[in-house]
Every structure is written in C-alpha cells, then in structure tokens.
Design a protein around this motif. Structure first.
Motif, PDB file in Angstrom:
ATOM      1  N   LEU A  74       0.813  -1.117  -0.064  1.00 17.06           N
ATOM      2  CA  LEU A  74      -0.182  -0.053   0.129  1.00 17.06           C
ATOM      3  C   LEU A  74       0.848   1.228   0.124  1.00 17.06           C
ATOM      4  O   LEU A  74       2.191   1.201  -0.194  1.00 17.06           O
ATOM      5  N   GLY A  75       0.168   2.361   0.300  1.00 18.21           N
ATOM      6  CA  GLY A  75       0.974   3.584   0.272  1.00 18.21           C
ATOM      7  C   GLY A  75       1.019   4.430   1.698  1.00 18.21           C
ATOM      8  O   GLY A  75       0.546   3.925   2.621  1.00 18.21           O
ATOM      9  N   LEU A  76       1.425   5.735   1.272  1.00 14.06           N
ATOM     10  CA  LEU A  76       1.567   6.498   2.537  1.00 14.06           C
ATOM     11  C   LEU A  76       0.238   6.812   3.316  1.00 14.06           C
ATOM     12  O   LEU A  76       0.253   6.934   4.377  1.00 14.06           O
ATOM     13  N   PRO A  77      -0.968   6.934   2.320  1.00 11.61           N
ATOM     14  CA  PRO A  77      -2.411   7.332   2.867  1.00 11.61           C
ATOM     15  C   PRO A  77      -2.672   6.161   3.865  1.00 11.61           C
ATOM     16  O   PRO A  77      -3.298   6.480   5.088  1.00 11.61           O
ATOM     17  N   GLU A  78      -2.355   5.052   3.478  1.00 10.25           N
ATOM     18  CA  GLU A  78      -2.838   3.966   4.397  1.00 10.25           C
ATOM     19  C   GLU A  78      -1.967   3.756   5.491  1.00 10.25           C
ATOM     20  O   GLU A  78      -2.544   3.467   6.578  1.00 10.25           O
ATOM     21  N   ALA A  79      -0.841   4.044   5.385  1.00 11.39           N
ATOM     22  CA  ALA A  79       0.003   4.059   6.710  1.00 11.39           C
ATOM     23  C   ALA A  79      -0.190   5.174   7.569  1.00 11.39           C
ATOM     24  O   ALA A  79      -0.184   5.042   8.998  1.00 11.39           O
ATOM     25  N   VAL A  80      -0.937   6.515   6.998  1.00  8.41           N
ATOM     26  CA  VAL A  80      -1.324   7.592   7.905  1.00  8.41           C
ATOM     27  C   VAL A  80      -2.528   7.162   8.719  1.00  8.41           C
ATOM     28  O   VAL A  80      -2.874   7.201   9.813  1.00  8.41           O
ATOM     29  N   LEU A  81      -3.464   5.999   8.021  1.00  6.80           N
ATOM     30  CA  LEU A  81      -4.587   5.647   8.583  1.00  6.80           C
ATOM     31  C   LEU A  81      -4.500   4.731   9.672  1.00  6.80           C
ATOM     32  O   LEU A  81      -4.935   4.605  10.699  1.00  6.80           O
ATOM     33  N   ALA A  82      -3.591   3.817   9.321  1.00  7.25           N
ATOM     34  CA  ALA A  82      -3.074   2.819  10.648  1.00  7.25           C
ATOM     35  C   ALA A  82      -2.427   3.706  11.930  1.00  7.25           C
ATOM     36  O   ALA A  82      -2.500   3.308  12.892  1.00  7.25           O
ATOM     37  N   PHE A  83      -1.552   4.560  11.523  1.00  8.82           N
ATOM     38  CA  PHE A  83      -0.796   5.305  12.557  1.00  8.82           C
ATOM     39  C   PHE A  83      -1.935   6.245  13.273  1.00  8.82           C
ATOM     40  O   PHE A  83      -1.644   6.496  14.651  1.00  8.82           O
ATOM     41  N   GLU A  84      -2.948   6.743  12.768  1.00 10.20           N
ATOM     42  CA  GLU A  84      -3.852   7.428  13.491  1.00 10.20           C
ATOM     43  C   GLU A  84      -4.682   6.547  14.397  1.00 10.20           C
ATOM     44  O   GLU A  84      -4.961   7.048  15.732  1.00 10.20           O
ATOM     45  N   ALA A 340      -1.296  13.345   3.273  1.00 10.33           N
ATOM     46  CA  ALA A 340      -0.692  12.073   2.786  1.00 10.33           C
ATOM     47  C   ALA A 340      -0.977  11.669   1.309  1.00 10.33           C
ATOM     48  O   ALA A 340      -0.170  10.649   0.861  1.00 10.33           O
ATOM     49  N   VAL A 341      -1.793  12.531   0.557  1.00 13.16           N
ATOM     50  CA  VAL A 341      -2.073  12.048  -0.833  1.00 13.16           C
ATOM     51  C   VAL A 341      -1.118  13.085  -1.569  1.00 13.16           C
ATOM     52  O   VAL A 341      -0.458  12.732  -2.423  1.00 13.16           O
ATOM     53  N   THR A 342      -0.668  14.468  -1.194  1.00 13.67           N
ATOM     54  CA  THR A 342      -0.060  15.305  -1.882  1.00 13.67           C
ATOM     55  C   THR A 342       1.493  15.122  -1.579  1.00 13.67           C
ATOM     56  O   THR A 342       2.477  15.341  -2.678  1.00 13.67           O
TER      57      THR A 342
END
Length: 417
Positions: A74-84, A340-342
């Motif tokens: 996956l990518g950075l957006p998914e990592a951000v969701l998990a870390f949230e 996370a997207v940009t």
C-alpha cells in the motif's frame, strides 16, 4: 495535478482503519496500556516485544513494503490511517522510525530516483546493506545471513525495534529497547547499532511515562567512504578531557546531485529530508488519533457525569468545549489526509502544526470536561496530554513547521512577481 482530487476514504481504506482499531482493541486494550504505564518504574518503559511482533505479523510495519518483498503493497495514505489508530490507542514505541526503516530496507527506496548511483552501500557487517543492482525496483538485501542484515530487515516483521536520531542532538525515544538507530544527517541516512548511540546517551525524565527519552551528543552522518563522527565524552574522564570519536559501522545512502552526478549525500529534497517529512506526517497522524479519542472521552464523560440533577453535557459551557474539540480534530484530519496524498512539504508542515495543536488543546479541554482531573493517575486523560506534549517536540516542532510554511509562501510570492 489536473482534475478534481477526492480525499474521501475508499472502502478498502475504511476497512483497513476499522481492522487496525479492532486489532488494537484486542491486542492493546486499556488494561495493557495501564500495565505499561503503571509498570514503567519497574520495567523502564521497555517496548513490549511480544506486542511488537504481533503488530509486525499484522502488517503494521509492512504497509508500504511491496508485496514481492513480503509486504502489503500500500502507500503513505494507508500508513497514515493505521498510525492514526495507533495514536488513538496511545500505542507506545518508536513506531515511525521502525516503519520508515522497514520501508527503506525492503522496498529498496533510493536517493537517486532510480539511478544506480543512489544505493545502500555496505560499510561493514554491523549495519547490513541494501544494493539496488542498478534498478530501483530490484533493491534487495545482500549478506542476508548476517546478523545485521536480519536485524534491520526484521523491522518489517516486527522482530526488530528501530528508533531514530535526527542531527543536532535531538532526544531519542526508547533507545534502551532499540536494536538499531535510524540516523538522519543533513544529507546522509545511516542505520547504526543502538549500542553505538547508547554509549554516550544520557537518560532523562520524560513527561510521558510510556515514552522514555535519552539525550545524545550531536551525531554527524558521514559522506560515503568516511566514518561517521560523534562527540562522546569519556566516562569517568576528568573535566576538560578531549572527547573520543566513536565511528560505528553503518549503512550509508549515496545520492545524485542536481547535475545527475554521484555525490556523497543528497540535496535538500533527498532521502534525509524526505524521511523527516514522512516521520512528521506519521507523527501528525498519531496526534490526530489522540485528538479524536479525547473528543470521544469528553463526550462520553459529559453524558455520564451529572450535576444539579442533569448531565453536564446539557450545560452550554461544556457543549462549547466539546464542539471546539471536534472542530480542531476534524480540521486537522482534513489537512493530514490531504498531506498524505500530496506529500508536499508545505502540506505536511501544516498537518503537523494543526495536529499538534489539536492533540494538546483537545487533551487540555478534555481535562476540563472531566473536572480538571489532570492529577488523577487512574484517569487516562492525562496520558493523552503527556504523549501529545512529547510528540509535539518530535520531528517538526511548531516553529519549524511555521518556518516551512513561511518559506513556501515567500517562494510562491516570489514566483508571482
């Protein structure tokens, strides 16, 4: 980027977020959090290795690792969701540093944009090596049988704990529990044994009982082919004795300059700065999770606690506090998700700035809703405030984020003139 950008979560992303929350509720419930906090004095706030391996098995550190390398892909957006979700649960440990190291080691991320000049170089068995073989997509660990290679590669599976050391003598979290340290210099990135840093580190009292901190001497990453240098005072030496030079084996990143020629490091947009931005964003995501959780705690308490025969949530003053908390959390959420997207430096700086403010101020207002229970050890609210204070000083503090935003604004104005 042309067209309309949709920042709404996909069904898969919502499932990932829900799955991470369910996992943490099972593996790291409140009782486990309290055990980690209450046992801090006896156990030194050590990282729970069993929990760390469970998180690795669940794929937390492998979210951005390609499927071909055993990751989730996956990518950075998914990592951000998990870390949230990790921030919401107040999950302790050097999560960002371990995730970054796992991503580097397994994905073969290069400084040179795919150039053979940008690669991980073996400087000794103590750090292992990742070589690109001239192809950015073909990065692999060499000397996989070595203890060092397995050490850092184990970050993907949660078998290794990696903390981070930024240049300038920043505080290092969970150093005593770490196997390796991700050291970020002005241009170079190095992975060094934790023991090499611990020799000259000084333990300091942390405001957060679940986040032990060490103060270290400023660490200078070295150009490719040279030994890294650390000012390390000799233990037991008389005052005024010249410091010793500690040069641990390490893995260094070489890059390419603006002209495309090989260099001993990278420019400001190279690996070190990119890793700093990613760490800042992942930390902002944890702050967002904490800010959202304190909103929930405040609302739950306002519904349950009664005064003058009515729930305190019926009083306008309490309603205004909770509404302000929700606005801060949702404002931070929109910016964190967009960053996370940009992946733009200015967007990440704004995300860290707003998330830090939301986490700290929401925790304070939550304490007020709870009747000022900031000195009540049995309540969990103070833990959110203390963790938010620690995270606010990590990677990109408010002053640094403001400088980043100001620089971006000035460059935009200059381009328009």
């Amino acid at each position: 980027m042309s067209g309309t950008v949709d920042f709404q979560l996909t069904d898969d992303q919502r499932a990932l977020k829900a799955g991470m929350r369910e996992l943490l509720e099972r593996r790291f419930p409140r009782s486990r959090l309290r055990a980690a906090v209450d046992g801090e004095a006896e156990r030194g706030a050590e990282v729970d290795r069993e929990l760390w391996r469970e998180l690795g098995a669940a794929g937390l550190f492998a979210l951005r690792v390609p499927e071909s390398a055993g990751g989730v892909g996956l990518g950075l957006p998914e990592a951000v969701l998990a870390f949230e979700e990790a921030g919401r649960a107040l999950l302790p440990g050097p999560l960002a540093a371990t995730e970054l190291t796992a991503h580097l080691s397994a994905a073969g991320w290069l400084a040179g944009g795919g150039s053979a000049a940008g690669r991980w170089v073996a400087e000794g068995s103590a750090a292992g090596a990742l070589v690109a073989d001239g192809d950015a997509a073909a990065g692999r660990w060499v000397a996989e049988g070595s203890a060092a290679g397995a050490l850092v590669a184990g970050a993907v599976r949660g078998e290794a704990v990696v903390t981070a050391l930024d240049q300038g003598g920043a505080l290092v979290e969970h150093l005593a529990s770490a196997d390796a340290v991700l050291a970020l210099g002005a241009t170079a990135v190095e992975v060094i044994p934790a023991g090499a840093v611990a020799r000259s580190a000084e333990s300091i009292r942390s405001v957060d009982p679940a986040t032990p901190l060490h103060r270290t001497a400023p660490y200078r990453t070295a150009p490719h082919g040279a030994a890294p240098q650390r000012e390390a005072p000799q233990r037991g030496a008389p005052h005024g004795t010249a410091p010793t030079r500690v040069a641990p084996h390490r893995t260094a990143v070489a890059g390419t300059g603006a002209s495309g020629a090989a260099t001993t490091g990278v420019a400001a947009s190279g690996p070190a700065d990119r890793l700093r931005r990613e760490a800042a964003l992942l930390t902002a995501a944890q702050q967002l999770g904490s800010a959202s959780r304190t909103v929930e705690l405040a609302v739950e308490h306002a519904k349950r606690r009664t005064q003058f025969g009515r729930p305190i949530g019926a009083f306008q003053a309490v309603q205004h506090l909770c509404a302000g908390m929700l606005v801060r959390a949702e404002s931070a959420r929109s910016v964190v998700y967009a960053a996370a997207v940009t992946e733009e430096p200015g967007d990440i700086a704004a995300a860290k700035l707003l998330a830090d403010e939301a986490a700290v101020r929401n925790a304070r207002d939550c304490l007020q809703v709870h009747g000022g229970m900031g000195f009540t050890w049995e309540a969990d609210v103070h833990l959110h405030l203390k963790r938010a204070w620690v995270r606010a000083g990590q990677w990109q503090c408010a002053a640094e984020a403001e400088e980043e935003l100001a620089a971006g604004l000035l460059s935009t104005v200059g381009a328009c003139l």
